[in-house]
Design a protein around this motif. Structure first.
Motif, PDB file in Angstrom:
ATOM      1  N   TYR A  64     -20.325  80.040  -2.227  1.00 11.87           N
ATOM      2  CA  TYR A  64     -19.356  79.011  -1.862  1.00 11.87           C
ATOM      3  C   TYR A  64     -20.023  77.662  -2.006  1.00 11.87           C
ATOM      4  N   PRO A  65     -19.450  76.640  -2.580  1.00 12.53           N
ATOM      5  CA  PRO A  65     -18.145  76.726  -3.211  1.00 12.53           C
ATOM      6  C   PRO A  65     -18.222  77.622  -4.430  1.00 12.53           C
ATOM      7  N   GLU A  66     -17.106  77.881  -5.048  1.00  8.38           N
ATOM      8  CA  GLU A  66     -17.061  78.819  -6.175  1.00  8.38           C
ATOM      9  C   GLU A  66     -18.147  78.494  -7.197  1.00  8.38           C
ATOM     10  N   ALA A  67     -18.927  79.504  -7.543  1.00  9.45           N
ATOM     11  CA  ALA A  67     -19.990  79.356  -8.535  1.00  9.45           C
ATOM     12  C   ALA A  67     -19.633  80.194  -9.756  1.00  9.45           C
ATOM     13  N   ARG A  68     -20.213  79.878 -10.882  1.00  8.82           N
ATOM     14  CA  ARG A  68     -19.990  80.682 -12.081  1.00  8.82           C
ATOM     15  C   ARG A  68     -20.524  82.078 -11.884  1.00  8.82           C
ATOM     16  N   GLY A  69     -19.993  83.001 -12.658  1.00 10.86           N
ATOM     17  CA  GLY A  69     -20.467  84.377 -12.594  1.00 10.86           C
ATOM     18  C   GLY A  69     -19.487  85.247 -11.832  1.00 10.86           C
ATOM     19  N   LEU A  70     -19.943  86.407 -11.452  1.00  9.80           N
ATOM     20  CA  LEU A  70     -19.110  87.356 -10.728  1.00  9.80           C
ATOM     21  C   LEU A  70     -18.602  86.707  -9.455  1.00  9.80           C
ATOM     22  N   ARG A  71     -17.309  86.690  -9.264  1.00  8.49           N
ATOM     23  CA  ARG A  71     -16.727  85.962  -8.143  1.00  8.49           C
ATOM     24  C   ARG A  71     -16.722  86.765  -6.854  1.00  8.49           C
ATOM     25  N   HIS A  72     -16.279  88.013  -6.920  1.00  7.87           N
ATOM     26  CA  HIS A  72     -16.250  88.841  -5.724  1.00  7.87           C
ATOM     27  C   HIS A  72     -16.056  90.299  -6.102  1.00  7.87           C
ATOM     28  N   LEU A  73     -16.225  91.157  -5.135  1.00  5.76           N
ATOM     29  CA  LEU A  73     -15.999  92.593  -5.248  1.00  5.76           C
ATOM     30  C   LEU A  73     -14.717  92.874  -4.485  1.00  5.76           C
ATOM     31  N   ALA A  74     -13.774  93.617  -5.065  1.00  8.88           N
ATOM     32  CA  ALA A  74     -12.500  93.892  -4.404  1.00  8.88           C
ATOM     33  C   ALA A  74     -12.311  95.395  -4.224  1.00  8.88           C
ATOM     34  N   PHE A  75     -11.886  95.771  -3.026  1.00 14.25           N
ATOM     35  CA  PHE A  75     -11.566  97.157  -2.717  1.00 14.25           C
ATOM     36  C   PHE A  75     -10.069  97.268  -2.435  1.00 14.25           C
ATOM     37  N   ALA A  76      -9.417  98.285  -2.999  1.00 17.27           N
ATOM     38  CA  ALA A  76      -8.008  98.557  -2.733  1.00 17.27           C
ATOM     39  C   ALA A  76      -7.901  99.353  -1.439  1.00 17.27           C
ATOM     40  N   VAL A  77      -6.950  98.981  -0.596  1.00 17.53           N
ATOM     41  CA  VAL A  77      -6.672  99.699   0.650  1.00 17.53           C
ATOM     42  C   VAL A  77      -5.164  99.906   0.766  1.00 17.53           C
ATOM     43  N   GLU A  78      -4.770 100.981   1.443  1.00 15.76           N
ATOM     44  CA  GLU A  78      -3.343 101.244   1.615  1.00 15.76           C
ATOM     45  C   GLU A  78      -2.737 100.381   2.710  1.00 15.76           C
ATOM     46  N   GLN A  79      -3.385 100.289   3.853  1.00 17.89           N
ATOM     47  CA  GLN A  79      -2.876  99.535   5.000  1.00 17.89           C
ATOM     48  C   GLN A  79      -3.858  98.423   5.338  1.00 17.89           C
ATOM     49  N   ILE A  80      -3.603  97.239   4.851  1.00 19.20           N
ATOM     50  CA  ILE A  80      -4.563  96.156   5.025  1.00 19.20           C
ATOM     51  C   ILE A  80      -4.746  95.784   6.497  1.00 19.20           C
ATOM     52  N   GLY A  81      -3.689  95.873   7.280  1.00 20.02           N
ATOM     53  CA  GLY A  81      -3.811  95.561   8.705  1.00 20.02           C
ATOM     54  C   GLY A  81      -4.793  96.485   9.404  1.00 20.02           C
ATOM     55  N   ASP A  82      -4.725  97.781   9.092  1.00 21.32           N
ATOM     56  CA  ASP A  82      -5.656  98.749   9.670  1.00 21.32           C
ATOM     57  C   ASP A  82      -7.084  98.472   9.213  1.00 21.32           C
ATOM     58  N   ALA A  83      -7.241  98.120   7.936  1.00 21.42           N
ATOM     59  CA  ALA A  83      -8.572  97.839   7.391  1.00 21.42           C
ATOM     60  C   ALA A  83      -9.173  96.602   8.050  1.00 21.42           C
ATOM     61  N   ILE A  84      -8.360  95.578   8.240  1.00 22.20           N
ATOM     62  CA  ILE A  84      -8.836  94.358   8.893  1.00 22.20           C
ATOM     63  C   ILE A  84      -9.245  94.657  10.335  1.00 22.20           C
ATOM     64  N   ALA A  85      -8.425  95.412  11.042  1.00 20.56           N
ATOM     65  CA  ALA A  85      -8.734  95.770  12.429  1.00 20.56           C
ATOM     66  C   ALA A  85     -10.049  96.532  12.508  1.00 20.56           C
ATOM     67  N   SER A  86     -10.283  97.427  11.560  1.00 22.09           N
ATOM     68  CA  SER A  86     -11.532  98.197  11.534  1.00 22.09           C
ATOM     69  C   SER A  86     -12.739  97.286  11.330  1.00 22.09           C
ATOM     70  N   LEU A  87     -12.629  96.341  10.405  1.00 21.13           N
ATOM     71  CA  LEU A  87     -13.719  95.392  10.170  1.00 21.13           C
ATOM     72  C   LEU A  87     -13.965  94.537  11.408  1.00 21.13           C
ATOM     73  N   GLN A  88     -12.902  94.012  11.977  1.00 19.87           N
ATOM     74  CA  GLN A  88     -13.046  93.144  13.145  1.00 19.87           C
ATOM     75  C   GLN A  88     -13.632  93.897  14.336  1.00 19.87           C
ATOM     76  N   ALA A  89     -13.291  95.176  14.482  1.00 18.75           N
ATOM     77  CA  ALA A  89     -13.850  95.989  15.570  1.00 18.75           C
ATOM     78  C   ALA A  89     -15.359  96.150  15.413  1.00 18.75           C
ATOM     79  N   ARG A  90     -15.866  95.981  14.198  1.00 21.41           N
ATOM     80  CA  ARG A  90     -17.294  96.077  13.915  1.00 21.41           C
ATOM     81  C   ARG A  90     -17.951  94.702  13.864  1.00 21.41           C
TER      82      ARG A  90
END
Length: 139
Positions: free
Chosen positions: A69-95
């Motif tokens: 940050y700020p955006e730099a050249r090269g690979l921008r990010h890694l993305a994972f597909a999830v079915e229920q984003i709310g559940d995934a966010i809650a799991s991350l926040q719980a950790r």
């Protein structure tokens, strides 16, 4: 040449134990293999996502920082597909993982958000009803 898909993504971390815990316990990737390479004073951990894509986690002494940050050249990010984003966010926040506000992809209407791994690598969660859509955001 005909590319069949993505085989792996390689990540160099600053604290191997911390990153191993993050990718296996927080994100739930499974361990394929793990090696310590004495000649390089380096670990190599092969991980698998549920869709078969592999993540290689490396540790190297004194690896230089890479700007995210700020955006730099090269690979921008890694993305994972999830079915229920709310559940995934809650799991991350719980950790204890700080998750950026939920956004909506203006082209697909799908919801997504960003968070960071222990070294600040941007990671995206992209909501996909099947959990493995190939139309994941290229933001």
């Amino acid at each position: 040449m005909k590319i069949k898909g993505i085989h792996h993504i390689a990540i160099i971390c600053s604290d191997y134990a911390r990153s191993k815990t993050f990718y296996t316990e927080t994100l739930g990737l499974s361990v394929i293999d793990e090696h310590y390479r004495a000649a390089r004073d380096s670990y190599k951990l092969d991980l698998r996502a549920p869709d078969g894509v592999q993540v290689e986690l490396f540790s190297f002494p004194d690896a230089p920082l890479r700007p995210s940050y700020p955006e730099a050249r090269g690979l921008r990010h890694l993305a994972f597909a999830v079915e229920q984003i709310g559940d995934a966010i809650a799991s991350l926040q719980a950790r204890g993982v700080r998750v950026e506000p939920l956004r909506v992809d203006e082209y697909t209407g799908r919801r997504f958000c960003f968070f960071s791994d222990p070294d600040g690598l941007p990671i995206e969660l992209y909501e996909s009803p099947s959990g493995s859509d190939q139309d994941a955001s290229a933001l």
